[in-house]
Design an enzyme around this catalytic site. Structure first.
Site, short mmCIF file in Angstrom:
data_model
loop_
_atom_site.label_atom_id
_atom_site.label_comp_id
_atom_site.label_asym_id
_atom_site.label_seq_id
_atom_site.Cartn_x
_atom_site.Cartn_y
_atom_site.Cartn_z
N GLU A 45 0.84 -1.20 0.00
CA GLU A 45 0.00 0.00 0.00
C GLU A 45 0.87 1.25 0.00
OE1 GLU A 45 -3.82 1.76 2.54
OE2 GLU A 45 -2.63 0.10 3.33
N LYS A 114 -9.23 3.67 -2.43
CA LYS A 114 -9.59 2.90 -1.24
C LYS A 114 -10.94 3.37 -0.72
CE LYS A 114 -7.44 1.29 3.08
NZ LYS A 114 -6.24 1.40 3.95
N CYS A 176 -5.98 -3.34 2.22
CA CYS A 176 -5.68 -3.38 3.65
C CYS A 176 -6.93 -3.41 4.53
CB CYS A 176 -4.77 -2.21 4.01
SG CYS A 176 -3.88 -2.46 5.59
N PRO A 361 22.77 2.60 28.78
CA PRO A 361 23.17 2.44 30.18
C PRO A 361 22.75 1.04 30.64
CG PRO A 361 21.89 4.47 29.82
CD PRO A 361 21.72 3.61 28.61
N LEU A 362 23.70 0.17 30.83
CA LEU A 362 23.43 -1.24 31.16
C LEU A 362 23.44 -1.39 32.68
CD1 LEU A 362 22.93 -4.05 30.02
CD2 LEU A 362 25.38 -4.33 29.77
N GLY A 364 22.31 -3.92 34.70
CA GLY A 364 22.37 -5.21 35.35
C GLY A 364 20.99 -5.78 35.65
N ILE A 366 16.83 -6.69 34.20
CA ILE A 366 16.33 -7.47 33.08
C ILE A 366 15.89 -6.60 31.90
CG2 ILE A 366 13.87 -7.60 33.73
CD1 ILE A 366 14.20 -10.70 33.07
#
Length: 751
Positions: A45, A114, A176, A361-362, A364, A366
């Site tokens: 589309e 359409k 669609c 920024p990790l 630690g 989950i």
């Protein structure tokens, strides 16, 4: 079998406003379809402009440039001898329409606008386009622009609810959203003898959504036969959505070809050889269908195209055979999380210009772990694409990684790619634990990311000192005797300082590594925390992109568990799964208080997911949500209340012995939460949802993955300022809880 025809549909990775690139991908798909023997090709589309142009559709340049692209396609004689269905916008009598333009051998055969526009959820098509609501059999003569007229001396073409009548079959169209409407055009098309139905779409990905779409497509031909071609856009075309492809060819309710749902390929053509006789036999054997077809009015205007789709040379017919049916391929939700956001990130990174990778920024925890694993999945997809010979992906990777032209660097592993593109940093304080720091370091090492580690206590102290100098008062944490106000302020300082540091490192790390260009900062707040407002405004969740911003904590845990099995030597992920979620913004006192997310929020992540679904998907207000959860979470007394048939408490004493026996039996069912406990949870959620509603207006643009996403940009439109008391609903809930407790008390006296 003498009625075999070959047809094609596509997954196209179009990009909004990229007219040059979009045209090249369209042409490439047509050439591939021709090489595969097709006589009909459909695309996605609005494939000329890209589906997600949004308010750019208001610009007349969009219309002009679309016709210019179409003119180039019409002039290209390599694209002759095949019917081509192309999606683009156009103007008629100062109204803008979302159209399908059907071309053949340099001529515009017809235009199909359409009829039913997508105008809910993420879609605002009626903001830009007008639905074609003229009578079904009505067509107008559309005067073609000069740029088209000079190509073939064609002044005009038909526009309306058209179908294409070839020498050996009829082709019809729905677009669609029309597939999802109660009276889908495919019903009338099939009853009017159309044997091939073409659907060009711009359909986005959501977790667990694909089966709904495929069910509609399959049933469109299962009920009354036919060949259904479904084409879709794939990839990120510049916004929060990922269009998930999955082009499809279905014959009489059986899938014969299915495209990729997640892929780094820019063009994927799905081709099948199908038998028109199978359609005719299938349809003619359904008596009820035939009776309806006999009485059905002709709602379409036919346009004759002098082509026979079954025109394979006689000597080659023996080599043709129908494409066999195949089993539908579905991905698990965990696989969807691994691939959807990964493909989205790659498209965004390679198309946005100067950035040379991602920074996160990790922590630690989950959430940042899940975001990092999505980046690793992206690197894995890139590596496998290159290994399979995709030169476009290799070229894009070398461009993003700022590889010099004379350097023939080719990655040897996903980790090799991650080392070039992915940068992580553990931003610790005295409140951080050794466990989170070591988890972050171990995960970054396994992924192959360039990892840094720092303590920012000095920065936090400096900011606090500024306030102390100005006011003469120094805030302290609650565990040391401070107030809640001081405690919250000290936590927010850390969170917001991490954002500042994240952007500094994102700008300077490439320079430090002797490269150039900045990094895109990734956020990692999940949909449940966003909904509850359990984040600091403009903290480290504020970023350039957030791959998990519309994914629940529950699904993220399952995703990490999947990754631990999917990728070898990622045992470190098990430590993330078992770790208790914590912000680590308050001092850790051994044997005393330990900050935990669910305790801080007052609800569990599973409960937040439930609240989010009921609020957005089922559209329940506070009182209705309480009633729903009363049945789902409640003790038998809630079921008991339904069995009273409107009796008030005073009438309970008059119930006969049989009724009392039934009530006693139901009261012995395993109990859940009391009505008051459920009421407290519902009120608690709504209070903090209302208080923190303003935060959702500044959320980082997130990958749309869940149908209760909090995206304030267009998906979840709510006021910023909401009365957190909800007094009217609260009083109704309290009154009902009191009544139920009285009922429960009476029942207990019957035991």
């Amino acid at each position: 079998m003498t009625n075999l025809i070959t047809v094609s549909t596509c997954n196209l990775n179009q990009w909004s406003l990229d007219f040059k690139g979009n045209k090249e991908r369209i042409i490439q798909s047509i050439l591939i379809a021709k090489r595969q023997g097709s006589k009909l090709r459909i695309g996605s589309e609005l494939e000329v402009t890209g589906y997600g142009c949004l308010d750019h559709f208001y610009e007349n340049d969009i219309i002009t440039q679309s016709w210019e692209v179409l003119a180039d396609i019409l002039k290209d004689t390599r694209l002759y001898d095949i019917i081509i269905d192309i999606g683009m916008p156009l103007l008629f009598e100062n109204c803008r329409y979302n159209c399908r333009v059907i071309i053949y051998n340099g001529m515009v055969m017809g235009i199909r606008p359409k009829k039913w526009l997508a105008n809910d959820g993420n879609y605002r098509e009626m903001r830009y386009f007008t639905p074609w609501l003229k009578p079904d059999s009505y067509t107008i003569s559309y005067k073609l622009p000069k740029i088209i007229q000079v190509i073939n001396s064609q002044d005009s073409t038909k526009m309306g609810n058209i179908n294409i009548e070839c020498l050996d079959t009829k082709i019809g169209f729905e677009t669609c959203e029309e597939l999802f409407t109660p009276q889908s055009p495919n019903i009338d098309l099939s009853l009017n003898g159309v044997e091939i139905i073409c659907n060009s779409s711009g359909s986005h990905h959501e977790l667990r959504k694909l089966d709904k779409r495929l069910d509609l497509i399959i049933n469109a031909t299962k009920r009354c036969g036919g060949i259904y071609l479904y084409g879709n856009q794939i990839g990120c075309d510049g916004d929060r959505l990922y269009y998930d492809g999955c082009a499809l060819i279905v014959v009489n309710g059986e899938v014969v070809a299915q495209g990729s749902q997640f892929s780094l390929n820019e063009v994927e053509v799905i081709t099948a050889t199908v038998d028109l006789d199978e359609v005719r036999s299938y349809r003619s054997s359904i008596i009820s269908r035939n009776l309806q077809a006999m009485h059905n009015e002709n709602l379409f205007s036919s346009i004759n195209v002098p082509i026979k789709l079954n025109d394979t040379e006689e000597q080659n017919k023996s080599y043709l055979k129908p494409t066999p049916k195949r089993k539908i391929r579905y991905h698990s939700p965990e696989e969807e999380i691994a691939m959807g956001p990964a493909c989205w990130l790659w498209d965004y990174l390679r198309r946005c210009g100067s950035p040379s990778g991602f920074f996160i920024p990790l922590s630690g925890g989950i959430d940042s772990c899940a975001t990092s694993m999505i980046v690793y999945s992206m690197c894995d997809l890139i590596y496998n694409a290159i290994k399979n010979g995709n030169k476009t992906v290799l070229h894009d990777l070398q461009k993003v990684a700022k590889i010099k032209t004379d350097d023939e660097w080719i990655p040897k592993s996903p980790e090799d790619i991650a080392n070039k593109l992915f940068h992580t940093c553990y931003m610790g304080t005295s409140n951080s634990s050794i466990e989170t720091r070591s988890r972050a370091k171990a995960l970054a090492a396994r992924i192959g990311a360039y990892h840094t580690d720092l303590n920012m206590d000095q920065g936090v102290s400096s900011i606090v000192s500024i306030f102390e100098v100005v006011t003469g008062k120094k805030p302290i944490y609650k565990v040391f005797g401070g107030s809640s106000t001081e405690n919250l302020a000290l936590q927010n300082i850390q969170a917001r300082l991490r954002m500042v540091l994240a952007y500094m490192f994102a700008q300077l790390l490439p320079w430090y590594r002797n490269s150039w260009g900045g990094l895109l900062v990734l956020g990692s707040s999940n949909v449940d925390e966003c909904l509850r407002g359990y984040l600091t405004k403009y903290d480290c969740s504020s970023a350039d992109l957030n791959p998990i911003g519309a994914i629940s904590k529950t699904d993220l845990k399952k995703f990490i568990a999947y990754c631990s099995k999917r990728y070898p030597n990622f045992e470190i992920l098990n430590d993330f799964i078992s770790a208790v979620p914590t912000a680590e913004l308050e001092p850790i006192l051994e044997g005393q208080y330990t900050q935990q997310d669910e305790a801080d929020m007052g609800v569990t992540y599973d409960e937040l997911s439930e609240f989010g679904y009921l609020r957005k998907v089922e559209k329940l207000g506070m009182y209705s949500m309480f009633i729903k959860l009363l049945h789902k979470w409640g003790k038998p007394s809630s079921d008991l209340h339904d069995n009273l048939d409107g009796c008030i408490v005073s009438q309970l004493e008059d119930l006969d012995k049989k009724k009392r026996s039934e009530l006693e039996k139901s009261a012995k069912v395993t109990r859940g939460l009391t009505p008051r406990e459920i009421a407290d949870k519902v009120k608690h959620f709504h209070k903090f949802y209302a208080i923190n509603r303003h935060k959702q207006t500044t959320l980082t643009p997130a990958y749309h993955a869940e149908n209760y996403s909090t995206d304030d940009n267009r998906f979840d439109l709510r006021p910023i300022l909401i009365d957190s008391k909800f007094e009217w609903a609260s009083e109704k809930i309290d009154k009902l809880v009191d009544e139920l407790e009285k009922v429960d008390k009476v029942i207990n006296t019957l035991d």
